[in-house]
Design an enzyme around this catalytic site. Structure first.
Site, short mmCIF file in Angstrom:
data_model
loop_
_atom_site.label_atom_id
_atom_site.label_comp_id
_atom_site.label_asym_id
_atom_site.label_seq_id
_atom_site.Cartn_x
_atom_site.Cartn_y
_atom_site.Cartn_z
N ILE A 124 0.91 -1.08 0.01
CA ILE A 124 0.11 0.20 -0.03
C ILE A 124 0.94 1.28 -0.19
CG2 ILE A 124 -0.26 0.16 2.42
CD1 ILE A 124 -3.30 1.03 2.03
N ALA A 131 4.41 13.93 2.75
CA ALA A 131 3.22 13.65 3.49
C ALA A 131 3.11 12.38 4.15
CB ALA A 131 1.98 13.61 2.48
N GLY A 132 3.12 12.37 5.49
CA GLY A 132 3.18 11.00 5.96
C GLY A 132 1.76 10.58 6.72
N THR A 159 6.61 -0.38 2.26
CA THR A 159 6.72 -1.87 2.55
C THR A 159 6.37 -2.92 1.47
OG1 THR A 159 6.33 -1.27 4.92
CG2 THR A 159 6.28 -3.77 4.34
N GLU A 245 -5.18 -2.11 10.62
CA GLU A 245 -3.55 -2.12 10.47
C GLU A 245 -2.85 -1.83 11.77
OE1 GLU A 245 -0.45 0.73 7.84
OE2 GLU A 245 -2.61 0.80 7.48
N GLY A 367 0.84 5.31 11.43
CA GLY A 367 0.45 6.57 11.92
C GLY A 367 1.53 6.61 13.07
#
Length: 382
Positions: A124, A131-132, A159, A245, A367
């Site tokens: 993904i 932008a995190g 990943t 997640e 996050g």
């Protein structure tokens, strides 16, 4: 003896079978994978053949039709081997569920069977250089041009970025949307699509065998039929799926803590100083007692969260708490356990050294823990 209240005999058989397989195929090879900086695709194929990839997928698409509890078993057993296997959990429990929940029947027929066999390895692509956690402000665009979207932009810290061949990419289909999050959509972009290239594998502090890469899109033409769900609803889909997640990350952190504690207890019982095992010293005993208490509390909290999540309850606040607290606890335990190993803890041949390197990033991905605290505070009405 069951690990969780919800575990049945079927879960135990599933866990025992997976553990035996990993002890034979993964554990002896893991150090080499770390040195190679990559997990071989052949291992993915073996997982698929054994039924350990996406067991929750419906039988009509090649899966076993099992619930998330079996995904928990897989995540735990993989983490016991090492954190670099995190990409499998991401494939099973994070990316594929987007296709299951929001994909059309035709999309499911196209991609899910290969996800189950390991022919498709998913990733993904949310994060960008600028932008995190702030997903509403991504810059990668996908502008409609007839039957295609023209994608331009860059993603980073992805990943499965090297091994992956099916990418779920967050894009801006409406860069002028107000509020901004309404312009976000999700596209499947496959390896080999013209205009899509991968950067080199990123050299990380830890997770050495896990392949993380940058992705580049330059006038990349993606068929409109690769849109997952509705245009403009990608942000809402991501918010919906982030609960699972973050729960997966919390589960891995808990297992890492348990593994470090178990490894350290074995070590301090055999290591001698001043004529006796270092486990006989009161300072050592107090440190271990404190860590054991945190591990037991974490397991109990996690068990209730997993049960509620499987039951379909909204546990965003508690999952945010678990993700934040359990990853921070794992980091604290890694420091204490390395200290109790003394100089040997700093040697690469000891597992605690690898844990010490691998654990800190868990407080950043899915996050950051600072974002977790913002969510908790907001949901508490602050």
């Amino acid at each position: 003896m069951t690990r969780y209240r919800f575990e049945t005999e079927e879960h135990q058989i599933f866990r025992d079978s997976l553990r035996k397989y990993l002890e034979k195929e993964a554990v002896p090879n893991y150090d080499q994978w770390e040195n190679n900086r990559l997990i071989p695709k052949s291992f993915w194929k073996q997982l698929g053949e054994m039924g350990y990839l996406c067991p929750q997928v419906e039988e009509q698409y090649g899966g076993l039709g099992l619930d998330f509890s079996f995904g928990v078993v897989i995540s735990e057993e993989l983490e016991r081997v090492g954190s670099s296997l995190v990409g499998v959990g991401l494939h099973n429990d994070i990316v594929v569920p987007y296709i299951e929940s929001y994909g059309t029947h035709e999309q499911k027929k196209k991609w899910l069977p290969n996800c189950v066999t390991g022919d498709a390895i998913t990733a993904i692509a949310m994060t960008e250089p600028g932008a995190g956690s702030d997903l509403a402000n991504i810059k990668t665009t996908a502008i409609r041009d007839g039957d295609h979207y023209i994608v331009n932009g860059q993603k980073t810290f992805i990943t499965n970025g090297i091994n992956g061949n099916v990418f779920l990419v967050a894009v801006k289909t409406d860069p002028k949307a107000d509020p901004k999050h309404k312009g976000v959509s999700l596209l499947i972009i496959e390896e080999g699509t013209e205009g899509f290239t991968k950067g080199q594998k990123l050299n990380k502090v830890g997770l050495h065998a896990q392949d993380t890469a940058e992705l580049y899109f330059e006038d990349c033409r993606v068929p409109v039929e690769n849109l997952i769900g509705d245009e403009g609803k990608g942000f809402l889909y991501m918010m919906d799926k982030l609960q699972q997640e973050r729960l997966v990350v919390a589960i891995a952190a808990q297992i890492a803590s348990e593994d470090m504690l178990e490894t350290t207890i074995d070590y301090i019982k055999s290591r001698r100083a001043f004529g006796k095992p270092i486990s006989a010293f009161q300072n050592t005993q107090f440190k271990v007692a404190e860590m054991a208490t945190k591990v037991e509390l974490g397991k109990t909290f996690l068990e209730s969260l997993i049960e509620d999540h499987i039951a379909g309850k909204d546990v965003v606040t508690k999952v945010s708490m678990a993700k934040s607290w359990l990853t921070e606890t794992a980091r604290e335990i890694s420091i204490e356990c390395m200290q109790l190993h003394g100089g040997y803890g700093y040697m690469e041949e000891y597992k605690i050294a690898r844990r010490y390197r691998d654990i800190p990033v868990a407080s950043i991905y899915a996050g950051t823990n600072e974002i977790m605290k913002v969510i908790i505070a907001k949901n508490l009405g602050l």
